[in-house]
Design a protein around this motif. Structure first.
Motif, PDB file in Angstrom:
ATOM      1  N   TRP A  98       0.817  -1.206   0.000  1.00 23.81           N
ATOM      2  CA  TRP A  98       0.000   0.000   0.000  1.00 23.81           C
ATOM      3  C   TRP A  98       0.855   1.262   0.000  1.00 23.81           C
ATOM      4  O   TRP A  98       0.473   2.276  -0.615  1.00 23.81           O
ATOM      5  CB  TRP A  98      -0.954  -0.006   1.183  1.00 23.81           C
ATOM      6  CG  TRP A  98      -2.137  -0.891   0.946  1.00 23.81           C
ATOM      7  CD1 TRP A  98      -2.426  -2.074   1.547  1.00 23.81           C
ATOM      8  CD2 TRP A  98      -3.185  -0.658  -0.005  1.00 23.81           C
ATOM      9  NE1 TRP A  98      -3.583  -2.602   1.037  1.00 23.81           N
ATOM     10  CE2 TRP A  98      -4.076  -1.755   0.084  1.00 23.81           C
ATOM     11  CE3 TRP A  98      -3.462   0.357  -0.913  1.00 23.81           C
ATOM     12  CZ2 TRP A  98      -5.217  -1.856  -0.708  1.00 23.81           C
ATOM     13  CZ3 TRP A  98      -4.600   0.251  -1.705  1.00 23.81           C
ATOM     14  CH2 TRP A  98      -5.470  -0.841  -1.598  1.00 23.81           C
ATOM     15  N   ILE A  99       1.983   1.224   0.672  1.00 28.61           N
ATOM     16  CA  ILE A  99       2.905   2.366   0.601  1.00 28.61           C
ATOM     17  C   ILE A  99       3.322   2.607  -0.842  1.00 28.61           C
ATOM     18  O   ILE A  99       3.353   3.740  -1.335  1.00 28.61           O
ATOM     19  CB  ILE A  99       4.136   2.114   1.497  1.00 28.61           C
ATOM     20  CG1 ILE A  99       3.752   2.217   2.978  1.00 28.61           C
ATOM     21  CG2 ILE A  99       5.255   3.107   1.178  1.00 28.61           C
ATOM     22  CD1 ILE A  99       4.854   1.783   3.929  1.00 28.61           C
ATOM     23  N   ASP A 100       3.635   1.521  -1.548  1.00 27.08           N
ATOM     24  CA  ASP A 100       4.043   1.647  -2.949  1.00 27.08           C
ATOM     25  C   ASP A 100       2.914   2.226  -3.800  1.00 27.08           C
ATOM     26  O   ASP A 100       3.128   3.133  -4.609  1.00 27.08           O
ATOM     27  CB  ASP A 100       4.473   0.275  -3.479  1.00 27.08           C
ATOM     28  CG  ASP A 100       4.738   0.286  -4.974  1.00 27.08           C
ATOM     29  OD1 ASP A 100       5.533   1.129  -5.422  1.00 27.08           O
ATOM     30  OD2 ASP A 100       4.144  -0.546  -5.695  1.00 27.08           O
ATOM     31  N   LEU A 103       1.824   6.065  -1.933  1.00 28.64           N
ATOM     32  CA  LEU A 103       2.747   7.121  -1.527  1.00 28.64           C
ATOM     33  C   LEU A 103       4.001   7.225  -2.384  1.00 28.64           C
ATOM     34  O   LEU A 103       4.703   8.238  -2.307  1.00 28.64           O
ATOM     35  CB  LEU A 103       3.156   6.911  -0.060  1.00 28.64           C
ATOM     36  CG  LEU A 103       2.001   6.783   0.947  1.00 28.64           C
ATOM     37  CD1 LEU A 103       2.541   6.526   2.348  1.00 28.64           C
ATOM     38  CD2 LEU A 103       1.112   8.018   0.925  1.00 28.64           C
ATOM     39  N   THR A 158      11.353   8.850  -3.225  1.00 28.61           N
ATOM     40  CA  THR A 158      11.094   8.080  -2.002  1.00 28.61           C
ATOM     41  C   THR A 158      12.381   7.402  -1.564  1.00 28.61           C
ATOM     42  O   THR A 158      13.109   6.843  -2.389  1.00 28.61           O
ATOM     43  CB  THR A 158       9.998   7.024  -2.216  1.00 28.61           C
ATOM     44  OG1 THR A 158       8.766   7.679  -2.529  1.00 28.61           O
ATOM     45  CG2 THR A 158       9.805   6.155  -0.988  1.00 28.61           C
ATOM     46  N   LEU A 189       8.782  11.055   0.397  1.00 26.83           N
ATOM     47  CA  LEU A 189       8.559  10.098   1.479  1.00 26.83           C
ATOM     48  C   LEU A 189       9.884   9.523   1.933  1.00 26.83           C
ATOM     49  O   LEU A 189      10.779   9.248   1.116  1.00 26.83           O
ATOM     50  CB  LEU A 189       7.648   8.958   0.988  1.00 26.83           C
ATOM     51  CG  LEU A 189       7.203   7.934   2.028  1.00 26.83           C
ATOM     52  CD1 LEU A 189       6.243   8.564   3.026  1.00 26.83           C
ATOM     53  CD2 LEU A 189       6.538   6.724   1.352  1.00 26.83           C
ATOM     54  N   VAL A 191      10.951   6.236   4.358  1.00 28.91           N
ATOM     55  CA  VAL A 191      10.458   5.065   5.078  1.00 28.91           C
ATOM     56  C   VAL A 191      11.595   4.485   5.897  1.00 28.91           C
ATOM     57  O   VAL A 191      12.668   4.176   5.366  1.00 28.91           O
ATOM     58  CB  VAL A 191       9.907   3.989   4.121  1.00 28.91           C
ATOM     59  CG1 VAL A 191       9.384   2.789   4.919  1.00 28.91           C
ATOM     60  CG2 VAL A 191       8.804   4.561   3.239  1.00 28.91           C
ATOM     61  N   VAL A 219       7.455   7.668   7.384  1.00 28.62           N
ATOM     62  CA  VAL A 219       6.679   6.503   7.802  1.00 28.62           C
ATOM     63  C   VAL A 219       7.636   5.506   8.434  1.00 28.62           C
ATOM     64  O   VAL A 219       8.709   5.232   7.879  1.00 28.62           O
ATOM     65  CB  VAL A 219       5.954   5.846   6.606  1.00 28.62           C
ATOM     66  CG1 VAL A 219       5.354   4.497   7.011  1.00 28.62           C
ATOM     67  CG2 VAL A 219       4.861   6.750   6.066  1.00 28.62           C
ATOM     68  N   LEU A 221       7.862   1.581   9.647  1.00 29.57           N
ATOM     69  CA  LEU A 221       7.210   0.276   9.487  1.00 29.57           C
ATOM     70  C   LEU A 221       7.715  -0.663  10.571  1.00 29.57           C
ATOM     71  O   LEU A 221       8.929  -0.748  10.816  1.00 29.57           O
ATOM     72  CB  LEU A 221       7.522  -0.291   8.100  1.00 29.57           C
ATOM     73  CG  LEU A 221       6.769  -1.560   7.703  1.00 29.57           C
ATOM     74  CD1 LEU A 221       5.297  -1.255   7.489  1.00 29.57           C
ATOM     75  CD2 LEU A 221       7.371  -2.135   6.422  1.00 29.57           C
ATOM     76  N   LEU A 238       2.259   0.349  10.790  1.00 32.76           N
ATOM     77  CA  LEU A 238       3.084   1.507  10.468  1.00 32.76           C
ATOM     78  C   LEU A 238       2.689   2.666  11.361  1.00 32.76           C
ATOM     79  O   LEU A 238       1.559   2.734  11.861  1.00 32.76           O
ATOM     80  CB  LEU A 238       2.984   1.880   8.982  1.00 32.76           C
ATOM     81  CG  LEU A 238       1.654   2.336   8.381  1.00 32.76           C
ATOM     82  CD1 LEU A 238       1.311   3.792   8.717  1.00 32.76           C
ATOM     83  CD2 LEU A 238       1.686   2.177   6.861  1.00 32.76           C
ATOM     84  N   VAL A 248      -3.317   5.455   4.300  1.00 29.64           N
ATOM     85  CA  VAL A 248      -3.167   4.002   4.197  1.00 29.64           C
ATOM     86  C   VAL A 248      -4.334   3.298   4.876  1.00 29.64           C
ATOM     87  O   VAL A 248      -4.918   2.356   4.321  1.00 29.64           O
ATOM     88  CB  VAL A 248      -1.831   3.556   4.819  1.00 29.64           C
ATOM     89  CG1 VAL A 248      -1.713   2.038   4.805  1.00 29.64           C
ATOM     90  CG2 VAL A 248      -0.657   4.199   4.078  1.00 29.64           C
TER      91      VAL A 248
END
Length: 562
Positions: A98-100, A103, A158, A189, A191, A219, A221, A238, A248
């Motif tokens: 879902w991040i991919d 975001l 990202t 972003l 991560v 974010v 994780l 997350l 998300v």
């Protein structure tokens, strides 16, 4: 165990076969192999917790779980996190997906080797993946200043960091990570994957979850299956500011968490001390296991803050041969890393286990590596299914440049006048100059839900400990020695990051390209996904284009993550 079992490894692209598949293929009754492959916590849940789950199995598998909001609220109560800053997923891989999709705009940077979903997932959706090779000659440590320069040179939107990193267990101190996050304030972003951070003991509060909630583009994780020893349940979460976490959470199905996950989360409130004690035991076992393995001739063990150890096999030993023989002759399952981008078949990742299992592992390795009946050495790198094209590409890059990066790099100008560059020791390769960074985020008032310091958990009586493991110490081996590789050393305290100062785009060390960089255009000091995969980078792009508490410590300490 049947030799047919080893064929399962040849059918996996970037991961190991599941334990269920190995058990089916073996056709043998009884317990499976001793598992040094899947990075679980061997001390949690406790036997009593398993008995409780078994007693309620019928209800758990018969009825629907509560909604994800209910389960998330219970977890947030344990960790003392604001629910609006948390999204729970059916495993961390669901959250990566879902991040991919939500975001990641068009490009993602990640050091390699690392967890395979961080490279494979965005490539599957047509994103550009800029891979920053971690150098074996530097002990696979991540230089944050050089990584920042790499990101800016590529124009990557990202940025991903795994801390500790999988498979090598490399660790970055919290202060350095926070400074890096602020340096990347102009990216879409950042991560920070903390899936294995529960096992770290380098700092009292190593997590950056608090800092993530206060920043607009960060974010964090976190996994639950790894530290709770329950990979099969598939749950993770997350942490981010409410806007990011909400995006998300709004896309997740109402019942994306199963009844097993709900039952475990609601059990945890009564088992905080046992959980903290399990982490303490894993850390003690890691020290003991590293000492035992480092005594094997020619074997190199890298420092780790995860619940696994990254080891380099002796000269001439082929990882796929070692893996297959350990499984078929000794019923021991190990993770050979030839299908991890940036690694090769010279490396194994070995999960930390109790001493009795480590004794069996060391005995098996001694017989496979040095036994007289049949040797494991091969004349050169593996070929075929045991050695991926991605591995070969990165290996060639490292071996031909002695870990210095792409050969053309030395011939490129160091940057605009006035930005000095120092040569890297032993390579003659210019190091990147200090990277101008964006201003640090303004001080924000306290969160509505305070997060206290971790509670002290009673520790067991002192037991004899092996001498502190200083790092990999290669032992002389009868075979011809390879090119000398400096021993990795524990990282010093993080040096001050370049002071934040606003800078116009023209003042960057390298001009940022306008729009996405075309596939196949190499990064300065790195590889594109296409180069690593050995393709032209075009076939992966879909035709339609890119898709738009009791005893529980706080999440910053946590008892001190296809």
């Amino acid at each position: 165990m049947s030799g047919n079992v080893t064929s399962l490894f040849r059918g996996t692209a970037a991961h190991s076969p599941s334990m269920a598949a190995l058990t089916r293929e073996s056709g043998e009754a009884g317990a499976g192999p001793v598992d040094f492959c899947i990075p679980c916590n061997p001390y949690f849940p406790t036997p009593a917790m398993f008995e409780e789950m078994a007693g309620r199995l019928r209800d758990i598998i018969t009825y629907y779980p509560s909604g994800a909001d209910t389960i998330t609220a219970e977890l947030c109560g344990l960790l003392e996190l604001p629910p609006q800053c948390v999204a729970m997923g059916n495993g961390s891989t669901e959250l990566i997906t879902w991040i991919d999709h939500l975001l990641v705009r068009d490009s993602l940077a990640v050091p390699v080797p690392t967890f395979g979903r961080w490279t494979d997932q965005p490539m599957e959706t047509g994103k550009r993946v800029d891979m920053f090779p971690l150098q074996e000659s530097a002990g696979f440590t991540l230089d944050l200043a050089r990584y920042a320069e790499f990101v800016r040179a590529r124009g990557t939107r990202t940025v991903v960091i795994c801390n500790p990193n999988n498979p090598d267990g490399g660790y970055l101190h919290k202060q350095a990570l926070v400074q890096f996050m602020d340096a990347m304030a102009d990216r879409d972003l950042v991560v920070i994957d903390e899936s294995f951070l529960e096992f770290a003991d380098a700092e009292a509060e190593p997590s950056v979850v608090r800092e993530a909630m206060l920043r607009p583009n960060v974010v964090v994780l976190r996994s639950l299956g790894k530290n709770f020893g329950l990979h099969g349940i598939r749950f993770g979460y997350l942490v981010a500011n409410p806007a990011l976490a909400g995006r998300v959470r709004a896309m997740l199905p109402k019942w994306n968490l199963n009844s097993f996950a709900e039952h475990v989360v609601f059990m945890l409130r009564d088992h905080g001390p046992e959980y903290a004690q399990s982490l303490h035991q894993v850390r003690r076992d890691r020290l003991e296991m590293a000492g035992r393995l480092s005594a094997l001739p020619g074997l190199t063990v890298y420092p780790s803050q995860g619940n696994f150890l990254f080891v380099r096999l002796p000269v001439g030993a082929e990882g796929t041969v070692v893996r297959d023989r350990m499984l078929t002759e000794h019923r021991i399952l190990v993770r050979e890393c030839g299908n991890k981008i940036g690694s090769s078949s010279r490396f194994l990742r070995l999960v930390v286990r109790p001493q009795v299992d480590v004794h069996r592992l060391v005995s098996g390795l001694e017989q496979v590596l040095y036994g007289s009946r049949r040797g494991a050495a091969v004349p050169g790198p593996a070929t075929g299914t045991g050695y991926s094209s991605g591995t070969a590409a990165v290996d060639r890059l490292v071996s031909e440049t002695n870990g210095a990066g792409m050969r053309a790099l030395a011939a490129q100008p160091a940057g605009p006048p006035g930005l000095a560059a120092a040569p890297a020791a032993g390579t003659g390769m210019p190091l990147p100059a200090a990277v101008p960074v964006a201003p640090a985020a303004a001080t924000v008032g306290p969160m509505p839900m305070p997060m206290p310091m971790p509670q002290q958990v009673p520790q067991p009586a002192p037991v004899p400990q092996p001498a502190p493991y200083p790092g990999p110490v290669p032992v002389p081996h009868p075979a011809p020695a390879p090119r000398p590789t400096p021993d990795p050393v524990p990282p010093p305290a993080p040096a001050p990051y370049p002071a934040p100062a606003p800078a116009p785009a023209a003042a960057a060390p390298h001009p940022v390209p306008a729009g996405p960089t075309p596939p196949g255009v190499p990064a300065r000091g790195g590889l594109t996904a296409a180069q690593v995969r050995g393709t032209d980078g075009l076939e992966s792009v879909p035709a339609g284009g890119r898709p738009a508490s009791r005893g529980w410590p706080d999440p910053a300490g946590m008892g001190r993550t296809g």
